[in-house]
Enzyme design. Sequence first.
Site, PDB file in Angstrom:
ATOM      1  N   GLU A 194      61.308  26.229   2.897  1.00 14.94           N
ATOM      2  CA  GLU A 194      60.623  27.026   3.899  1.00 14.94           C
ATOM      3  C   GLU A 194      59.299  27.548   3.360  1.00 14.94           C
ATOM      4  O   GLU A 194      59.155  27.802   2.167  1.00 14.94           O
ATOM      5  CB  GLU A 194      61.477  28.230   4.316  1.00 14.94           C
ATOM      6  N   CYS A 201      53.503  32.363   2.181  1.00  9.92           N
ATOM      7  CA  CYS A 201      54.635  32.578   1.279  1.00  9.92           C
ATOM      8  C   CYS A 201      55.300  31.219   1.057  1.00  9.92           C
ATOM      9  O   CYS A 201      55.722  30.573   2.024  1.00  9.92           O
ATOM     10  CB  CYS A 201      55.620  33.574   1.894  1.00  9.92           C
ATOM     11  N   CYS A 229      68.522  28.359  -5.328  1.00 12.32           N
ATOM     12  CA  CYS A 229      68.254  29.313  -6.405  1.00 12.32           C
ATOM     13  C   CYS A 229      69.563  29.605  -7.128  1.00 12.32           C
ATOM     14  O   CYS A 229      70.626  29.666  -6.507  1.00 12.32           O
ATOM     15  CB  CYS A 229      67.670  30.604  -5.822  1.00 12.32           C
ATOM     16  N   CYS A 282      71.409  36.723  -6.495  1.00 13.76           N
ATOM     17  CA  CYS A 282      71.240  38.084  -5.958  1.00 13.76           C
ATOM     18  C   CYS A 282      72.115  38.269  -4.724  1.00 13.76           C
ATOM     19  O   CYS A 282      72.156  37.411  -3.838  1.00 13.76           O
ATOM     20  CB  CYS A 282      69.772  38.352  -5.631  1.00 13.76           C
ATOM     21  N   CYS A 330      70.750  37.911  -0.941  1.00 13.04           N
ATOM     22  CA  CYS A 330      69.803  36.835  -0.656  1.00 13.04           C
ATOM     23  C   CYS A 330      70.504  35.602  -0.107  1.00 13.04           C
ATOM     24  O   CYS A 330      71.503  35.135  -0.665  1.00 13.04           O
ATOM     25  CB  CYS A 330      69.034  36.488  -1.939  1.00 13.04           C
ATOM     26  N   CYS A 364      64.605  29.451  10.665  1.00 13.09           N
ATOM     27  CA  CYS A 364      64.420  28.360   9.702  1.00 13.09           C
ATOM     28  C   CYS A 364      65.498  28.364   8.635  1.00 13.09           C
ATOM     29  O   CYS A 364      65.936  27.308   8.187  1.00 13.09           O
ATOM     30  CB  CYS A 364      63.041  28.467   9.054  1.00 13.09           C
TER      31      CYS A 364
END
Length: 350
Positions: A92, A105, A112, A116, A119, A333
């Site tokens: 994204e 961004c 990832c 976290c 997230c 998205c």
Amino acid sequence: MKQDIKSRTTEQLQEEFSLLSLPRFRAGQVYAWLHQKGARSFEEMTNLPKDLRAQLDGRYYINRLEVERRLVSKVDGTEKYLLRLGDGNCIEAVLMEYHHGNTLCISTQVGCRMGCKFCASTLGGLVRNLTASEMLDEVYTAERVSGRTVGGVVLMGIGEPLDNFDNVVAFMTILSSKEGRNLSLRHLSLSTCGLVPEIERLAQYRFPLTLSISLHAPQDVTRRQIMPIANRYPLKELMAACERYFAETGRRISFEYALIAGQNDTPAHAKELAKLLGGKNCHINLIPVNEVKERAARRPQKAAVEAFRASLERAGLNATVRRELGSDIAAACGQLRRESARQTEQKEEL
């Protein structure tokens, strides 16, 4: 196997062309086509001889992203892109308009591994790192599709930038090169959850970027509950690395603080945060957490957010609440990306 020409710095391309017995100026021409004119094929490079174009096409490939979905906010014109990579994975990017210009961004990884707890990007773990060319293409694609010039870049999308250190450094080097896009790194922000050795490595480059530390708690016990990386690097080590980074670069650090209802948003937390950051040359960016259905983290009330900010200001700290953009397309998205990832996994299994 063909090589990724768009991930080459101008110096690397000159060196490779020299080994191919090609004139030095040809490297400059190709570099300009890639990073100034946005060429997506060697055939577009019309000031190169046809036989040279064929030679380059046999040795290199030009990375390109495809826009799987483009969403435009009816509220403020924010554009969100679901971008498909060459291997079928999706990432994204978000184009936001501010009074000073357009900021993009971007993502730095597919998935990832930082884990976290609030997230969505880390739900499926890390799939792979993005190459420098894939990150550059997020910028070039957004400009091509939107017709707007990107004046600032934020490495705060999917992934942990410093977990993809070498590719991110190459991306920033190429993006800021005078022979290419020539975007000043003073207009770039890099957000990290706090990888201490990589923060210290980054300091040695002395890039004039803004380093943003995802803090999210003023003491270790709470931070470990929110961010697994805190088990490896406690706050004492992280803050010492930040001090060394400031001493080396002279650049003010920004601290991001995602406010989670009942977990890190109390008056006591604000007081501890003021004690932790008091006297430091920094800015605190308060972010009411975005709720994700797979996560337990909940957004605090506006009154709690404002009380937290006011408490920090009374303590003499510079704190602001992040402006929310594209609220009507915020989750779309991400859901599409997760569905796409599941479809890709199913195809691989077959």
